[in-house]
Design a protein around this motif. Structure first.
Motif, PDB file in Angstrom:
ATOM      1  N   GLU A  12       4.106  23.602  37.408  1.00  9.04           N
ATOM      2  CA  GLU A  12       5.194  23.118  36.927  1.00  9.04           C
ATOM      3  C   GLU A  12       6.065  22.583  36.009  1.00  9.04           C
ATOM      4  O   GLU A  12       5.085  22.374  35.670  1.00  9.04           O
ATOM      5  N   ASP A  13       6.764  23.396  35.918  1.00  6.46           N
ATOM      6  CA  ASP A  13       7.394  23.529  33.909  1.00  6.46           C
ATOM      7  C   ASP A  13       8.354  21.384  34.662  1.00  6.46           C
ATOM      8  O   ASP A  13       9.815  21.035  35.348  1.00  6.46           O
ATOM      9  N   ALA A  14       7.771  20.646  33.783  1.00  4.19           N
ATOM     10  CA  ALA A  14       8.150  18.991  34.174  1.00  4.19           C
ATOM     11  C   ALA A  14       9.694  19.201  33.842  1.00  4.19           C
ATOM     12  O   ALA A  14      10.788  18.215  33.380  1.00  4.19           O
ATOM     13  N   VAL A  15      10.239  19.630  32.834  1.00  2.00           N
ATOM     14  CA  VAL A  15      11.178  19.466  31.152  1.00  2.00           C
ATOM     15  C   VAL A  15      12.402  19.969  32.156  1.00  2.00           C
ATOM     16  O   VAL A  15      13.804  19.204  32.036  1.00  2.00           O
ATOM     17  N   THR A  16      12.619  20.847  33.013  1.00  2.00           N
ATOM     18  CA  THR A  16      13.595  21.855  33.325  1.00  2.00           C
ATOM     19  C   THR A  16      13.202  21.682  34.943  1.00  2.00           C
ATOM     20  O   THR A  16      14.852  21.796  35.469  1.00  2.00           O
ATOM     21  N   MET A  17      12.670  20.903  35.731  1.00  2.00           N
ATOM     22  CA  MET A  17      12.636  20.474  36.824  1.00  2.00           C
ATOM     23  C   MET A  17      14.198  19.725  37.399  1.00  2.00           C
ATOM     24  O   MET A  17      13.755  19.268  36.409  1.00  2.00           O
ATOM     25  N   PRO A  18      14.485  20.606  38.623  1.00  2.00           N
ATOM     26  CA  PRO A  18      16.002  19.432  38.958  1.00  2.00           C
ATOM     27  C   PRO A  18      14.765  17.848  38.821  1.00  2.00           C
ATOM     28  O   PRO A  18      14.268  18.178  39.739  1.00  2.00           O
ATOM     29  N   ARG A  19      16.014  17.059  39.476  1.00  2.00           N
ATOM     30  CA  ARG A  19      15.519  15.598  38.681  1.00  2.00           C
ATOM     31  C   ARG A  19      15.430  15.961  41.045  1.00  2.00           C
ATOM     32  O   ARG A  19      14.373  14.512  40.896  1.00  2.00           O
ATOM     33  N   GLU A  20      16.065  16.011  41.814  1.00  2.00           N
ATOM     34  CA  GLU A  20      15.023  15.841  43.302  1.00  2.00           C
ATOM     35  C   GLU A  20      13.762  15.985  42.904  1.00  2.00           C
ATOM     36  O   GLU A  20      13.153  15.822  44.320  1.00  2.00           O
ATOM     37  N   ARG A  21      13.251  17.178  42.682  1.00  3.15           N
ATOM     38  CA  ARG A  21      12.154  17.423  42.591  1.00  3.15           C
ATOM     39  C   ARG A  21      10.861  16.652  42.249  1.00  3.15           C
ATOM     40  O   ARG A  21      10.159  16.527  42.397  1.00  3.15           O
ATOM     41  N   LEU A  22      11.620  15.779  41.467  1.00  5.69           N
ATOM     42  CA  LEU A  22       9.803  15.019  40.885  1.00  5.69           C
ATOM     43  C   LEU A  22       9.631  14.000  41.266  1.00  5.69           C
ATOM     44  O   LEU A  22       8.280  13.782  41.180  1.00  5.69           O
ATOM     45  N   PRO A  23      10.583  12.924  42.242  1.00  9.70           N
ATOM     46  CA  PRO A  23       9.413  12.124  43.391  1.00  9.70           C
ATOM     47  C   PRO A  23       8.076  13.004  43.757  1.00  9.70           C
ATOM     48  O   PRO A  23       7.341  12.321  43.839  1.00  9.70           O
ATOM     49  N   GLY A  24       8.713  14.107  43.578  1.00  7.08           N
ATOM     50  CA  GLY A  24       7.182  15.356  44.810  1.00  7.08           C
ATOM     51  C   GLY A  24       6.348  15.305  43.588  1.00  7.08           C
ATOM     52  O   GLY A  24       4.859  15.432  43.995  1.00  7.08           O
ATOM     53  N   LEU A  25       6.394  15.716  42.499  1.00  5.12           N
ATOM     54  CA  LEU A  25       5.654  15.883  41.846  1.00  5.12           C
ATOM     55  C   LEU A  25       5.150  14.058  41.257  1.00  5.12           C
ATOM     56  O   LEU A  25       3.858  14.271  41.088  1.00  5.12           O
ATOM     57  N   ARG A  26       5.957  13.312  41.023  1.00  9.16           N
ATOM     58  CA  ARG A  26       5.006  12.221  41.169  1.00  9.16           C
ATOM     59  C   ARG A  26       3.913  11.685  41.668  1.00  9.16           C
ATOM     60  O   ARG A  26       2.818  10.652  41.372  1.00  9.16           O
ATOM     61  N   ARG A  27       4.415  12.147  42.877  1.00 12.38           N
ATOM     62  CA  ARG A  27       3.565  11.560  44.083  1.00 12.38           C
ATOM     63  C   ARG A  27       1.669  12.651  44.092  1.00 12.38           C
ATOM     64  O   ARG A  27       1.076  11.669  44.295  1.00 12.38           O
ATOM     65  N   ARG A  28       1.809  13.543  43.181  1.00 20.05           N
ATOM     66  CA  ARG A  28       1.104  13.495  42.817  1.00 20.05           C
ATOM     67  C   ARG A  28       0.027  13.354  41.782  1.00 20.05           C
ATOM     68  O   ARG A  28      -1.121  13.104  41.375  1.00 20.05           O
ATOM     69  N   ARG A  79      -3.823   0.713  44.314  1.00 17.98           N
ATOM     70  CA  ARG A  79      -2.644   0.964  44.356  1.00 17.98           C
ATOM     71  C   ARG A  79      -2.664   2.343  44.035  1.00 17.98           C
ATOM     72  O   ARG A  79      -2.298   3.578  44.699  1.00 17.98           O
ATOM     73  N   ALA A  80      -2.670   2.962  43.292  1.00 21.59           N
ATOM     74  CA  ALA A  80      -2.864   3.647  42.075  1.00 21.59           C
ATOM     75  C   ALA A  80      -3.465   5.477  42.915  1.00 21.59           C
ATOM     76  O   ALA A  80      -2.736   5.641  42.739  1.00 21.59           O
ATOM     77  N   VAL A  81      -4.583   4.683  43.996  1.00 16.22           N
ATOM     78  CA  VAL A  81      -5.079   5.623  44.268  1.00 16.22           C
ATOM     79  C   VAL A  81      -5.502   6.076  45.074  1.00 16.22           C
ATOM     80  O   VAL A  81      -6.305   7.144  46.167  1.00 16.22           O
ATOM     81  N   ILE A  82      -4.621   4.602  46.268  1.00 19.01           N
ATOM     82  CA  ILE A  82      -4.748   5.146  47.773  1.00 19.01           C
ATOM     83  C   ILE A  82      -4.147   6.423  48.099  1.00 19.01           C
ATOM     84  O   ILE A  82      -4.662   6.682  49.107  1.00 19.01           O
ATOM     85  N   GLY A  83      -3.494   6.584  47.286  1.00 13.07           N
ATOM     86  CA  GLY A  83      -2.442   8.220  47.890  1.00 13.07           C
ATOM     87  C   GLY A  83      -3.518   9.317  47.815  1.00 13.07           C
ATOM     88  O   GLY A  83      -2.927  10.859  47.821  1.00 13.07           O
ATOM     89  N   ARG A  84      -4.845   9.345  46.939  1.00  7.12           N
ATOM     90  CA  ARG A  84      -5.612  10.499  46.436  1.00  7.12           C
ATOM     91  C   ARG A  84      -5.222  10.984  45.046  1.00  7.12           C
ATOM     92  O   ARG A  84      -4.580  11.997  45.674  1.00  7.12           O
ATOM     93  N   PRO A  85      -4.577  11.044  44.695  1.00  8.58           N
ATOM     94  CA  PRO A  85      -3.900  11.552  43.362  1.00  8.58           C
ATOM     95  C   PRO A  85      -4.827  12.981  43.034  1.00  8.58           C
ATOM     96  O   PRO A  85      -5.704  12.153  42.213  1.00  8.58           O
ATOM     97  N   GLU A  86      -4.354  13.504  42.570  1.00 11.76           N
ATOM     98  CA  GLU A  86      -4.815  14.170  41.682  1.00 11.76           C
ATOM     99  C   GLU A  86      -5.235  13.763  40.580  1.00 11.76           C
ATOM    100  O   GLU A  86      -5.961  15.125  39.633  1.00 11.76           O
ATOM    101  N   MET A  87      -4.065  13.476  39.757  1.00 19.35           N
ATOM    102  CA  MET A  87      -4.193  12.910  38.219  1.00 19.35           C
ATOM    103  C   MET A  87      -4.276  11.459  38.305  1.00 19.35           C
ATOM    104  O   MET A  87      -3.278  11.017  39.384  1.00 19.35           O
ATOM    105  N   LEU A  88      -5.589  10.533  38.014  1.00 15.55           N
ATOM    106  CA  LEU A  88      -4.792   9.159  36.806  1.00 15.55           C
ATOM    107  C   LEU A  88      -4.106   8.641  35.639  1.00 15.55           C
ATOM    108  O   LEU A  88      -5.346   9.126  34.944  1.00 15.55           O
ATOM    109  N   VAL A  89      -2.942   8.048  35.949  1.00 10.91           N
ATOM    110  CA  VAL A  89      -3.376   7.721  34.129  1.00 10.91           C
ATOM    111  C   VAL A  89      -3.213   6.255  34.271  1.00 10.91           C
ATOM    112  O   VAL A  89      -2.307   5.569  34.884  1.00 10.91           O
TER     113      VAL A  89
END
Length: 234
Positions: free
Chosen positions: A67-83, A153-163
Motif C-alpha cells: 500500500e502507498d503509505a505516502v498518499t494513504m488517508p491519515r485515518e487508515r494509518l493506525p491499521g497499517l501501523r498495527r502490522r 510488547r512489540a511482538v505480542i501482536g505478532r507483527p509482520e515487521m519488527l523495527v
C-alpha cells in the motif's frame, strides 16, 4: 507479496534545512532479516521513523505491505501501523504499569477481551525470560529487563515487521547476544526484522542477515546496498 517494503527516491527534510535523508531507494523482502548500519548522525533513526509511519517523507514513494503509505488517508494509518512492531532505543515503557500490563497494552488497544489476555501475555513474558517479573514496574527492572519487556510488547501482536532502533545500545555484550537471539527466533517464525545498530560485532551474529549502510543521509552503496555480512564478521 513480492516485497514488504519499497522506497523509491525518498527524501526527508525537517523544516527548511538540508535533507536528512536523500534519494533513498531499496526494497525489503517478507520474512528476511536486515541490519541498518552507519555512524551516529547518518539518519538511521529517521529512516526507521519512516518505516514505522511516525514520519512522512518530504518526497518520494513508500509502499508498505503493498500500500502507498505516502498518499494513504491519515485515518487508515493506525491499521497499517498495527502490522509493525517497534522497539525504541529508550524503551518507552509506561512507568506506572507493570511488566504484564505494558506487554498487554497493544492487545488492549486492539480490543482484545480481558479474558483472552492472560495466556498470550504470560507466554510472551516467559519467552523473553521474565515470567517471574510480571508484576514488576519498569523502575524496578534493570536496563536489560526493560528492553526485554519492550521487545515482548512489540511482538505480542505478532507483527509482520519488527523495527528496532539500537536495541543493544544500553545492555552488556551477553545481554546483546540474548536479545539478538530473540529477534532471530522471531524472524524464523516469519517476521521481517530491521535492526538499526552501530555495533559492527553484531553483524555476523545472524549469518543470513542482509546489511544496509547509511552515510550522511544516503545509502552508502546504492548498487549493492543489501549484502551479506563481510567474511571477517561472519
Amino acid at each position: 507479496m513480492a516485497n514488504i517494503v519499497q522506497f523509491e527516491n525518498v527524501g526527508l527534510r525537517y523544516g527548511t534545512g538540508a535533507e536528512t535523508l536523500s534519494d533513498i531507494s531499496f526494497t525489503l523482502a517478507p520474512g528476511a532479516f536486515y541490519f541498518l548500519t552507519g555512524p551516529s548522525g547518518a539518519g538511521k533513526t529517521s529512516l526507521l521513523r519512516l518505516l514505522y509511519l511516525a514520519q512522512r517523507p518530504s518526497r518520494g514513494l513508500i509502499r508498505l505491505f503493498g500500500e502507498d503509505a505516502v498518499t494513504m488517508p491519515r485515518e487508515r494509518l493506525p491499521g497499517l501501523r498495527r502490522r509493525i512492531g517497534v522497539v525504541f532505543q529508550d524503551f518507552r515503557l509506561v512507568p506506572h504499569l507493570s511488566a504484564y500490563d505494558n506487554v498487554a497494552l497493544p492487545l488492549r488497544v486492539a480490543g482484545v477481551e480481558e479474558r483472552d489476555l492472560d495466556t498470550p501475555v504470560r507466554e510472551m513474558l516467559a519467552w523473553v525470560g521474565l515470567g517471574e517479573r510480571a508484576s514488576a514496574r519498569p523502575a524496578t527492572l534493570s536496563g536489560g529487563e526493560q528492553q526485554r519487556v519492550a521487545i515482548a510488547r512489540a511482538v505480542i501482536g505478532r507483527p509482520e515487521m519488527l523495527v528496532a532502533d539500537e536495541p543493544t545500545g544500553n545492555v552488556d555484550p551477553e545481554m546483546a547476544n540474548r536479545l539478538l537471539h530473540l529477534f532471530d527466533a522471531l524472524n524464523k517464525l516469519g517476521t521481517t526484522i530491521v535492526v538499526a545498530t552501530h555495533d559492527m560485532h553484531l553483524l555476523g551474529r545472524v549469518t543470513r542477515a542482509r546489511i544496509m549502510r547509511l552515510d550522511r543521509g544516503r545509502i552508502a552503496d546504492p548498487t549493492g546496498a543489501l549484502r551479506n555480512p563481510p567474511e571477517d564478521l561472519a
